[in-house]
Design a protein around this motif. Sequence first.
Motif, PDB file in Angstrom:
ATOM      1  N   ALA A   5       0.787  -1.082  -0.151  1.00 56.33           N
ATOM      2  CA  ALA A   5       0.060   0.053   0.035  1.00 56.33           C
ATOM      3  C   ALA A   5       0.981   1.279  -0.075  1.00 56.33           C
ATOM      4  O   ALA A   5       1.881   1.451   0.818  1.00 56.33           O
ATOM      5  CB  ALA A   5      -0.675  -0.014   1.096  1.00 56.33           C
ATOM      6  N   MET A   6       0.527   2.106  -0.830  1.00 54.83           N
ATOM      7  CA  MET A   6       1.211   3.601  -1.012  1.00 54.83           C
ATOM      8  C   MET A   6       0.277   4.550  -0.085  1.00 54.83           C
ATOM      9  O   MET A   6      -0.794   4.816  -0.758  1.00 54.83           O
ATOM     10  CB  MET A   6       1.575   3.820  -2.218  1.00 54.83           C
ATOM     11  N   ASP A   7       0.857   5.405   0.668  1.00 50.81           N
ATOM     12  CA  ASP A   7       0.189   6.464   1.453  1.00 50.81           C
ATOM     13  C   ASP A   7       1.027   7.804   0.808  1.00 50.81           C
ATOM     14  O   ASP A   7       2.221   7.706   0.741  1.00 50.81           O
ATOM     15  CB  ASP A   7       0.055   6.167   2.812  1.00 50.81           C
ATOM     16  N   LYS A   8       0.030   8.860   0.604  1.00 47.67           N
ATOM     17  CA  LYS A   8       0.973   9.876   0.275  1.00 47.67           C
ATOM     18  C   LYS A   8       0.044  11.294   0.995  1.00 47.67           C
ATOM     19  O   LYS A   8      -1.153  11.056   1.539  1.00 47.67           O
ATOM     20  CB  LYS A   8       0.611  10.202  -1.249  1.00 47.67           C
ATOM     21  N   ALA A  10       0.326  15.653   1.651  1.00 46.22           N
ATOM     22  CA  ALA A  10       1.152  16.976   1.459  1.00 46.22           C
ATOM     23  C   ALA A  10       1.472  17.477   2.898  1.00 46.22           C
ATOM     24  O   ALA A  10       0.679  17.432   3.905  1.00 46.22           O
ATOM     25  CB  ALA A  10       0.143  17.899   0.968  1.00 46.22           C
ATOM     26  N   GLU A  11       2.853  17.994   3.143  1.00 50.73           N
ATOM     27  CA  GLU A  11       3.235  18.350   4.392  1.00 50.73           C
ATOM     28  C   GLU A  11       3.573  19.935   4.135  1.00 50.73           C
ATOM     29  O   GLU A  11       4.248  20.313   3.403  1.00 50.73           O
ATOM     30  CB  GLU A  11       4.466  17.762   4.831  1.00 50.73           C
ATOM     31  N   LEU A  12       2.545  20.903   4.767  1.00 46.92           N
ATOM     32  CA  LEU A  12       2.779  22.279   4.704  1.00 46.92           C
ATOM     33  C   LEU A  12       3.455  22.840   5.811  1.00 46.92           C
ATOM     34  O   LEU A  12       3.118  22.634   7.154  1.00 46.92           O
ATOM     35  CB  LEU A  12       1.477  22.950   4.659  1.00 46.92           C
ATOM     36  N   VAL A  13       4.466  23.159   5.861  1.00 55.48           N
ATOM     37  CA  VAL A  13       5.460  23.637   6.680  1.00 55.48           C
ATOM     38  C   VAL A  13       5.350  25.247   7.086  1.00 55.48           C
ATOM     39  O   VAL A  13       5.830  25.809   6.195  1.00 55.48           O
ATOM     40  CB  VAL A  13       6.841  23.297   6.647  1.00 55.48           C
ATOM     41  N   TYR A  14       5.228  25.753   8.270  1.00 53.66           N
ATOM     42  CA  TYR A  14       5.135  27.225   8.499  1.00 53.66           C
ATOM     43  C   TYR A  14       6.212  27.582   9.489  1.00 53.66           C
ATOM     44  O   TYR A  14       6.496  26.826  10.417  1.00 53.66           O
ATOM     45  CB  TYR A  14       3.439  27.477   9.032  1.00 53.66           C
ATOM     46  N   GLY A  15       6.456  29.011   9.552  1.00 55.49           N
ATOM     47  CA  GLY A  15       7.156  29.528  10.256  1.00 55.49           C
ATOM     48  C   GLY A  15       6.231  30.045  11.300  1.00 55.49           C
ATOM     49  O   GLY A  15       5.221  30.707  10.817  1.00 55.49           O
ATOM     50  N   THR A  16       6.671  30.051  12.636  1.00 57.29           N
ATOM     51  CA  THR A  16       5.575  30.668  13.597  1.00 57.29           C
ATOM     52  C   THR A  16       6.158  31.975  14.371  1.00 57.29           C
ATOM     53  O   THR A  16       7.523  32.154  14.453  1.00 57.29           O
ATOM     54  CB  THR A  16       5.465  29.677  14.714  1.00 57.29           C
ATOM     55  N   SER A  17       5.213  32.606  15.367  1.00 56.82           N
ATOM     56  CA  SER A  17       5.578  33.769  15.903  1.00 56.82           C
ATOM     57  C   SER A  17       6.697  33.362  16.874  1.00 56.82           C
ATOM     58  O   SER A  17       7.215  34.290  17.477  1.00 56.82           O
ATOM     59  CB  SER A  17       4.177  34.447  16.267  1.00 56.82           C
ATOM     60  N   ASP A  28      -3.665  12.541   1.452  1.00 62.82           N
ATOM     61  CA  ASP A  28      -4.374  12.081  -0.043  1.00 62.82           C
ATOM     62  C   ASP A  28      -4.573  13.245  -0.751  1.00 62.82           C
ATOM     63  O   ASP A  28      -5.627  13.589  -1.363  1.00 62.82           O
ATOM     64  CB  ASP A  28      -5.740  11.459   0.046  1.00 62.82           C
ATOM     65  N   PRO A  29      -3.383  14.110  -1.035  1.00 64.88           N
ATOM     66  CA  PRO A  29      -3.834  15.281  -1.945  1.00 64.88           C
ATOM     67  C   PRO A  29      -3.712  14.794  -3.504  1.00 64.88           C
ATOM     68  O   PRO A  29      -3.379  13.773  -3.766  1.00 64.88           O
ATOM     69  CB  PRO A  29      -2.320  15.939  -1.538  1.00 64.88           C
ATOM     70  N   ARG A  30      -4.270  15.750  -4.189  1.00 64.57           N
ATOM     71  CA  ARG A  30      -4.434  15.464  -5.580  1.00 64.57           C
ATOM     72  C   ARG A  30      -3.114  15.263  -6.030  1.00 64.57           C
ATOM     73  O   ARG A  30      -2.165  15.493  -5.707  1.00 64.57           O
ATOM     74  CB  ARG A  30      -5.231  16.694  -5.988  1.00 64.57           C
ATOM     75  N   ASP A  31      -3.245  14.203  -7.289  1.00 67.12           N
ATOM     76  CA  ASP A  31      -2.059  13.903  -7.817  1.00 67.12           C
ATOM     77  C   ASP A  31      -1.450  15.097  -8.688  1.00 67.12           C
ATOM     78  O   ASP A  31      -0.177  15.239  -8.635  1.00 67.12           O
ATOM     79  CB  ASP A  31      -2.350  12.684  -8.798  1.00 67.12           C
ATOM     80  N   ASP A  32      -2.256  16.024  -8.939  1.00 68.05           N
ATOM     81  CA  ASP A  32      -1.747  17.217  -9.967  1.00 68.05           C
ATOM     82  C   ASP A  32      -1.639  18.407  -9.002  1.00 68.05           C
ATOM     83  O   ASP A  32      -1.376  19.621  -9.637  1.00 68.05           O
ATOM     84  CB  ASP A  32      -2.907  17.407 -10.873  1.00 68.05           C
ATOM     85  N   LEU A  33      -1.552  18.371  -7.746  1.00 67.89           N
ATOM     86  CA  LEU A  33      -1.205  19.455  -7.043  1.00 67.89           C
ATOM     87  C   LEU A  33       0.155  20.120  -7.199  1.00 67.89           C
ATOM     88  O   LEU A  33       1.140  19.521  -7.344  1.00 67.89           O
ATOM     89  CB  LEU A  33      -1.073  18.924  -5.367  1.00 67.89           C
ATOM     90  N   ILE A  66       5.419  16.821  -0.641  1.00 66.71           N
ATOM     91  CA  ILE A  66       4.690  15.811  -0.860  1.00 66.71           C
ATOM     92  C   ILE A  66       5.513  14.565  -0.319  1.00 66.71           C
ATOM     93  O   ILE A  66       6.707  14.267  -0.570  1.00 66.71           O
ATOM     94  CB  ILE A  66       4.318  15.002  -2.252  1.00 66.71           C
ATOM     95  N   HIS A  67       4.947  13.803   0.733  1.00 70.30           N
ATOM     96  CA  HIS A  67       5.653  12.846   1.512  1.00 70.30           C
ATOM     97  C   HIS A  67       4.880  11.616   1.098  1.00 70.30           C
ATOM     98  O   HIS A  67       3.608  11.531   1.100  1.00 70.30           O
ATOM     99  CB  HIS A  67       5.552  12.828   2.921  1.00 70.30           C
ATOM    100  N   THR A  68       5.680  10.335   0.422  1.00 71.08           N
ATOM    101  CA  THR A  68       5.055   9.146   0.339  1.00 71.08           C
ATOM    102  C   THR A  68       5.638   7.986   1.154  1.00 71.08           C
ATOM    103  O   THR A  68       6.978   8.288   1.539  1.00 71.08           O
ATOM    104  CB  THR A  68       5.082   8.713  -1.157  1.00 71.08           C
TER     105      THR A  68
END
Length: 75
Positions: A5-8, A10-17, A28-33, A66-68
Amino acid sequence: KEETAMDKEAELVYGTSLDSQHTMNVQDPRDDLTLAQATVVMQTVVAKNIFATKTGDLVSISEARIHTSETTPLV
């Protein structure tokens, strides 16, 4: 026989205050993101300031990736 099984996500990394980082994981982000689409979403999250985190307000965009992962059953 079970299949791998493949899991995918999206990792969104933010800077904080508080001069730290905070990562949001979206399953499960879209394949065409695209980077442009992820950036628009991240800019909106920063502008609206709707998430409270232990590491402070989300104030900047650090990275989008994207992390898989692959899971192969042994039994």
